[in-house]
Design a protein around this motif. Structure first.
Motif, PDB file in Angstrom:
ATOM      1  N   SER A 157      39.410  44.412  45.674  1.00 35.82           N
ATOM      2  CA  SER A 157      39.056  45.234  46.823  1.00 35.82           C
ATOM      3  C   SER A 157      40.196  46.168  47.164  1.00 35.82           C
ATOM      4  O   SER A 157      41.344  45.971  46.765  1.00 35.82           O
ATOM      5  N   GLY A 158      39.869  47.221  47.896  1.00 37.68           N
ATOM      6  CA  GLY A 158      40.886  48.186  48.297  1.00 37.68           C
ATOM      7  C   GLY A 158      40.377  49.057  49.428  1.00 37.68           C
ATOM      8  O   GLY A 158      39.230  48.937  49.859  1.00 37.68           O
ATOM      9  N   GLY A 159      41.250  49.919  49.911  1.00 34.45           N
ATOM     10  CA  GLY A 159      40.852  50.792  51.011  1.00 34.45           C
ATOM     11  C   GLY A 159      41.848  51.918  51.214  1.00 34.45           C
ATOM     12  O   GLY A 159      42.897  51.982  50.563  1.00 34.45           O
ATOM     13  N   ILE A 160      41.496  52.800  52.119  1.00 39.99           N
ATOM     14  CA  ILE A 160      42.344  53.916  52.513  1.00 39.99           C
ATOM     15  C   ILE A 160      42.553  53.837  54.012  1.00 39.99           C
ATOM     16  O   ILE A 160      41.596  53.647  54.772  1.00 39.99           O
ATOM     17  N   GLY A 161      43.805  53.936  54.435  1.00 35.66           N
ATOM     18  CA  GLY A 161      44.123  53.843  55.854  1.00 35.66           C
ATOM     19  C   GLY A 161      44.892  55.048  56.348  1.00 35.66           C
ATOM     20  O   GLY A 161      45.552  55.760  55.569  1.00 35.66           O
ATOM     21  N   TYR A 162      44.828  55.252  57.659  1.00 40.26           N
ATOM     22  CA  TYR A 162      45.559  56.344  58.304  1.00 40.26           C
ATOM     23  C   TYR A 162      45.898  55.940  59.731  1.00 40.26           C
ATOM     24  O   TYR A 162      45.005  55.543  60.492  1.00 40.26           O
ATOM     25  N   GLN A 163      47.177  55.968  60.061  1.00 47.32           N
ATOM     26  CA  GLN A 163      47.655  55.610  61.392  1.00 47.32           C
ATOM     27  C   GLN A 163      47.116  54.253  61.846  1.00 47.32           C
ATOM     28  O   GLN A 163      46.679  54.082  62.980  1.00 47.32           O
ATOM     29  N   GLY A 164      47.112  53.300  60.948  1.00 46.82           N
ATOM     30  CA  GLY A 164      46.697  51.939  61.260  1.00 46.82           C
ATOM     31  C   GLY A 164      45.210  51.684  61.226  1.00 46.82           C
ATOM     32  O   GLY A 164      44.772  50.543  61.396  1.00 46.82           O
ATOM     33  N   LYS A 165      44.416  52.707  60.981  1.00 46.68           N
ATOM     34  CA  LYS A 165      42.959  52.555  60.934  1.00 46.68           C
ATOM     35  C   LYS A 165      42.474  52.556  59.489  1.00 46.68           C
ATOM     36  O   LYS A 165      42.938  53.352  58.670  1.00 46.68           O
ATOM     37  N   VAL A 166      41.530  51.674  59.199  1.00 51.44           N
ATOM     38  CA  VAL A 166      40.923  51.618  57.875  1.00 51.44           C
ATOM     39  C   VAL A 166      39.775  52.623  57.843  1.00 51.44           C
ATOM     40  O   VAL A 166      38.794  52.483  58.569  1.00 51.44           O
ATOM     41  N   LEU A 167      39.895  53.651  56.994  1.00 50.38           N
ATOM     42  CA  LEU A 167      38.899  54.715  56.950  1.00 50.38           C
ATOM     43  C   LEU A 167      37.777  54.441  55.968  1.00 50.38           C
ATOM     44  O   LEU A 167      36.636  54.856  56.197  1.00 50.38           O
ATOM     45  N   MET A 168      38.087  53.786  54.864  1.00 53.36           N
ATOM     46  CA  MET A 168      37.061  53.493  53.861  1.00 53.36           C
ATOM     47  C   MET A 168      37.519  52.328  53.009  1.00 53.36           C
ATOM     48  O   MET A 168      38.718  52.051  52.904  1.00 53.36           O
ATOM     49  N   THR A 169      36.559  51.632  52.425  1.00 52.92           N
ATOM     50  CA  THR A 169      36.852  50.479  51.582  1.00 52.92           C
ATOM     51  C   THR A 169      35.983  50.513  50.334  1.00 52.92           C
ATOM     52  O   THR A 169      34.956  51.207  50.286  1.00 52.92           O
TER      53      THR A 169
END
Length: 266
Positions: A157-169
């Motif tokens: 599994s993986g994801g993309i984050g920005y400023q502590g928020k998970v934007l997509m997984t």
């Protein structure tokens, strides 16, 4: 929605006790990708986010660069086929031969042995920084994410984050596919990843590092260990690599200046 698991009857041993029972097993499908009517590759993958996987794969291999390059996408779910019509690409004939791409590591996966990688990958110039606590938050998310892993133990599994928020997984049986799915979704959303964090459940080999470089993301956080080649490439490409990420523990291997700590004296 396509079933992502199947039930398999197994003989379970616990010490000397044997028991027949039904077990949940993750599904694996062979997805054949065509671009402009040419068969490009067969991806062994999980049956989820198929269009994102295809777009990410084509983007990372250099076939497409912007959403306008894609004219049409058609699927045949029953036979695991997908066709993409798009802008003609010189890489299609000159630099890309049809490959059978496994879900695991292998010479069939992208690395610098393919000419298009050397053309596409450039050093990251982003000055984006994150706090150590933000890094821990992504590690914690990886620990709690995906009930499918808890049921089967068979996916990355993986994801993309920005400023502590998970934007997509994303998740998949193949770790490379995780990154292609993330790339495909970001591609569709026109999301520039130069100031974003990529996080991942597995280890970081060189081909994984190259996926991150193609995404132009400056920071990679992984639960697993990196290889020496991956770290050499990360240093050359100015990518921050964090490994062995747990809820309150992490190893910072490269470009540590992007990680803000309570004490910045190292």
């Amino acid at each position: 929605m396509t079933n992502e698991t199947v039930t398999h009857t197994i003989l379970k041993a616990n010490g000397e006790l044997l028991e027949w029972l039904d077990d949940t097993v993750v599904r694996e499908i062979p997805l054949t990708v065509h671009y402009n009517r040419e068969e490009i590759a067969t991806l062994l993958c999980s049956p989820s986010q198929i269009e994102e996987l295809t777009l990410g794969f084509l983007f990372n291999e250099g076939f497409i660069q912007v959403p306008e390059d894609v004219y049409e996408i058609r699927q045949d779910p029953a036979n695991f086929m997908i066709w993409v019509e798009g802008r003609p690409c010189v890489l299609q004939k000159e630099l890309m031969s049809k490959r059978y791409v496994s879900a695991c590591c292998g010479k069939s996966r992208a690395s610098f042995c393919f000419a298009n990688d050397a053309l596409m990958v450039k050093p990251i110039t982003s000055n984006y920084r994150i706090s150590l606590q933000e890094a821990y938050s992504y590690a914690k998310f990886l620990q709690s994410y995906l009930p499918l892993f808890a049921k089967t133990g068979g996916i990355h599994s993986g994801g993309i984050g920005y400023q502590g928020k998970v934007l997509m997984t994303s998740y998949d049986i193949g770790r490379h596919n995780v990154f292609d799915k993330l790339s495909g979704e970001a591609f569709r959303k026109r999301l520039n990843l130069e100031n974003h964090v990529v996080f991942f459940s597995g280890r970081v080999a060189s081909e994984i590092l190259l996926k991150v470089a193609k995404m132009k993301a400056p920071i990679l956080i992984a639960r697993g260990a990196p290889t020496d080649m991956a770290l050499a490439q990360a240093t050359a490409l100015n990518i921050t690599v964090l490994g062995f990420a747990r809820e309150q523990r992490v190893n910072i291997y490269t470009c540590s200046e992007r990680i803000i700590c309570n004490s910045n004296e190292f």
